[in-house]
Design a protein around this motif. Structure first.
Motif, short mmCIF file in Angstrom:
data_model
loop_
_atom_site.label_atom_id
_atom_site.label_comp_id
_atom_site.label_asym_id
_atom_site.label_seq_id
_atom_site.Cartn_x
_atom_site.Cartn_y
_atom_site.Cartn_z
N TYR A 38 0.85 -1.18 0.00
CA TYR A 38 0.00 0.00 0.00
C TYR A 38 0.89 1.24 0.00
O TYR A 38 1.77 1.37 0.86
CB TYR A 38 -0.89 0.04 1.24
N VAL A 39 0.66 2.14 -0.95
CA VAL A 39 1.38 3.42 -0.98
C VAL A 39 0.44 4.47 -0.42
O VAL A 39 -0.67 4.68 -0.94
CB VAL A 39 1.80 3.78 -2.41
N ILE A 40 0.86 5.15 0.65
CA ILE A 40 -0.01 6.12 1.30
C ILE A 40 0.58 7.52 1.17
O ILE A 40 1.79 7.72 1.33
CB ILE A 40 -0.24 5.79 2.78
N PRO A 41 -0.24 8.52 0.87
CA PRO A 41 0.26 9.90 0.81
C PRO A 41 0.49 10.43 2.21
O PRO A 41 -0.06 9.92 3.20
CB PRO A 41 -0.90 10.65 0.13
N ILE A 42 1.31 11.47 2.33
CA ILE A 42 1.58 12.05 3.65
C ILE A 42 1.25 13.54 3.65
O ILE A 42 1.77 14.30 4.46
CB ILE A 42 3.06 11.85 4.06
N SER A 43 0.37 13.96 2.74
CA SER A 43 0.04 15.38 2.63
C SER A 43 -1.25 15.75 3.34
O SER A 43 -1.75 16.86 3.20
CB SER A 43 -0.07 15.76 1.14
N ASP A 44 -1.81 14.82 4.12
CA ASP A 44 -3.07 15.06 4.81
C ASP A 44 -2.85 16.07 5.94
O ASP A 44 -1.99 15.88 6.79
CB ASP A 44 -3.59 13.74 5.38
N ARG A 323 11.43 2.77 -1.78
CA ARG A 323 10.69 1.52 -1.56
C ARG A 323 9.43 1.47 -2.44
O ARG A 323 8.99 0.38 -2.83
CB ARG A 323 10.30 1.37 -0.09
N VAL A 324 8.84 2.63 -2.72
CA VAL A 324 7.69 2.67 -3.62
C VAL A 324 8.13 2.23 -5.01
O VAL A 324 7.46 1.42 -5.66
CB VAL A 324 7.08 4.09 -3.66
N LEU A 325 9.24 2.77 -5.47
CA LEU A 325 9.73 2.42 -6.81
C LEU A 325 10.13 0.95 -6.89
O LEU A 325 9.89 0.29 -7.90
CB LEU A 325 10.92 3.32 -7.17
N SER A 326 10.71 0.43 -5.81
CA SER A 326 11.07 -0.99 -5.80
C SER A 326 9.83 -1.87 -5.88
O SER A 326 9.81 -2.88 -6.59
CB SER A 326 11.86 -1.33 -4.53
N ALA A 327 8.78 -1.48 -5.15
CA ALA A 327 7.53 -2.25 -5.18
C ALA A 327 6.92 -2.21 -6.58
O ALA A 327 6.42 -3.23 -7.08
CB ALA A 327 6.55 -1.70 -4.15
N LEU A 328 6.94 -1.05 -7.23
CA LEU A 328 6.40 -0.94 -8.58
C LEU A 328 7.20 -1.76 -9.57
O LEU A 328 6.64 -2.40 -10.47
CB LEU A 328 6.36 0.53 -9.01
#
Length: 492
Positions: A38-44, A323-328
């Motif tokens: 799961y990729v979650i944003p942190i701009s909330d 880690r996001v890029l690795s998962a993709l």
């Protein structure tokens, strides 16, 4: 089981709305026997998260991946921990603080059925955040526990202790025994929240995720910024909006010119985690907001672009978490989940590296689960988004991530980023022009939804959605091919 040889699934989480689909994605992962990320944003910066950001300057967000209790011997503890971390304090400020003290002092019923060892470990981080809150207490700045999430408070305490948000997520996952085949990855590898701005088609700029996504009461502040952004608001309903005819031109002008003298306003007298001169909107609590829309809450024009800003309002370009890029790179399926298009999905897609990874043809399935309703970001009713508009927004964000965006993305390139779409049909659902989407190379699958009592709109049925995803990816339990059923119908 070793999942390293199996291509994974990456879900771009759509915020709180996507929490309802966690079991769906888990079931698909189980049937495919592959890793799930799961990729979650942190701009909330809305709700109780805004208070943690204001006081501590970092993200604090709980993704509800804690597994349900099974028939194990410690079944009751699993259930108790899930309830504990998902618990929110009362809305009343005084009642919230009273209950918080009961929790940190271990006098609250929530601790029932949690073993002593885990209880004391969890309490140590809750007491740490409590100590840090008391240490930062000032006449001009007090922490508001209203509606605060215990999971978010724990994550913030663990982050302050370890110095790493990812380490805090790992600790929470370990305590809750989230399986190692399922991971939660912040879109950006940082201890700090990065805010976003939006430009509208009429030239208006809105600062901050909460102001973009949710209507909120006007909060008067005297705008004063190192960037000398004009303080004229376009509407009393948008306390954080300022007219900027050309956001690109404004950004270049501000970043190229020497910083002018700062005039301190009331926000600079507040002692919190924000440096002096921070954009006033980013210093608001934003604890209370409404998710119920009326015509007066509509944005005056469509959103045309989202970008990240520094505390003073200037645009910055950020790289995605490695880690996001690795998962993709290790995935053969990407799912754009339901939720707010521009404040939950787009902030993860515009990061450097994401667009290039999404464009990789080795990702066979790039599936958009279309929202059941248009919200404030994709309305108003007189110009509501269609399914094609959702796809166009995703393609534009991914192209901007790659640095290749010049004007609009050609329609012929939409299929580079979205190959399949799952959608509902019912009251208020976005219009799906299946013929247009088919011409664009995007296959559609309609699933039947369900209505809850008292609601006028349809929701996704979990079983139908699991079947639809398995149909698209052609694989079910034990690797068998899944046939289409009466629960879902192909329109591609």
């Amino acid at each position: 089981m070793d999942h390293s040889k199996h291509k994974g699934i990456v879900v771009f989480s759509g915020g709180s709305a996507a929490n309802s689909l966690v079991d769906v994605f888990g079931a698909v992962r189980e049937n495919r026997r592959c890793p799930l990320s799961y990729v979650i944003p942190i701009s909330d910066n809305g709700g109780s998260s805004s208070e943690l950001i204001r006081v501590f300057g970092g993200p604090g967000r709980l993704v509800r991946l804690i597994p349900d209790a099974n028939d194990d011997a410690d079944d009751s503890e699993k259930a108790a921990i899930k309830v504990f971390f998902n618990h929110r304090l009362p809305k009343d400020r005084h009642e919230a603080k009273k209950e918080w003290l009961q929790i940190v002092e271990a006098n609250h019923p929530l601790w029932t059925n949690i073993s002593s060892a885990k209880k004391e470990l969890i309490r140590s981080f809750l007491n740490m955040i409590n100590f840090e809150i008391m240490k930062r207490l000032r006449p001009s700045s007090t922490f508001n526990f209203s509606s605060a999430s215990i999971g978010n408070l724990f994550l913030t305490g663990a982050r302050l202790f370890s110095g790493s948000f990812e380490s805090a997520i790992y600790l929470l996952s370990s305590i809750c025994r989230v399986p190692d085949h399922t991971s939660v990855i912040p879109a950006i590898n940082t201890n700090f929240t990065h805010h976003i701005s939006a430009s509208l088609a009429d030239g208006t700029t809105i600062t901050g995720q909460n102001s973009i996504s949710h209507p909120s009461p006007p909060q008067p502040t005297r705008t004063s910024s190192l960037l000398e952004v004009p303080s004229t608001t376009t509407s009393s309903s948008y306390p954080s909006t300022v007219p900027t005819p050309d956001p690109y031109k404004e950004i270049h002008r501000h970043t190229a010119a020497p910083a002018p003298t700062t005039t301190h306003d009331d926000t600079d007298t507040i002692e919190d985690a924000n440096p002096p001169g921070t954009h006033p909107t980013l210093r608001q609590q934003n604890i209370s907001f409404s998710k119920t829309l009326s015509p007066s809450d509509d944005l005056p024009a469509r959103i045309s672009r989202i970008w990240y800003i520094n505390p003073y309002g200037a645009e910055i370009r950020l790289s995605a978490n490695p880690r996001v890029l690795s998962a993709l790179n290790a995935a053969d399926a990407v799912i754009y989940s339901i939720g707010s298009l521009y404040t939950s999905l787009i902030p993860s897609l515009i990061l450097k590296g994401v667009g290039e990874a999404l464009a990789n043809p080795r990702i066979r399935w790039k599936i958009l689960i279309l929202n059941a309703l248009n919200d404030r970001e994709t309305g108003p009713s007189w110009d509501a988004y269609t399914a094609v508009d959702f796809v166009a927004a995703i393609a534009k964000a991914a192209a901007e991530s790659r640095g290749v965006l010049k004007g609009e993305v050609p329609r012929s390139e939409y299929k580079t980023y979205v190959t399949h779409m799952i959608h509902l049909t019912g009251p208020g659902t976005p219009r799906v022009d299946k013929e247009v989407l088919s011409e664009l190379g995007i296959e559609c699958v309609r699933v039947y939804g369900r209505k809850l009592e008292g609601e006028e709109f349809v929701r996704y049925d979990e079983k139908a959605l699991v079947q639809a995803l398995e149909v698209l990816m052609g694989r079910g339990k034990d690797g068998r091919t899944v046939q289409r059923s009466r629960r879902n119908t192909s329109e591609g």
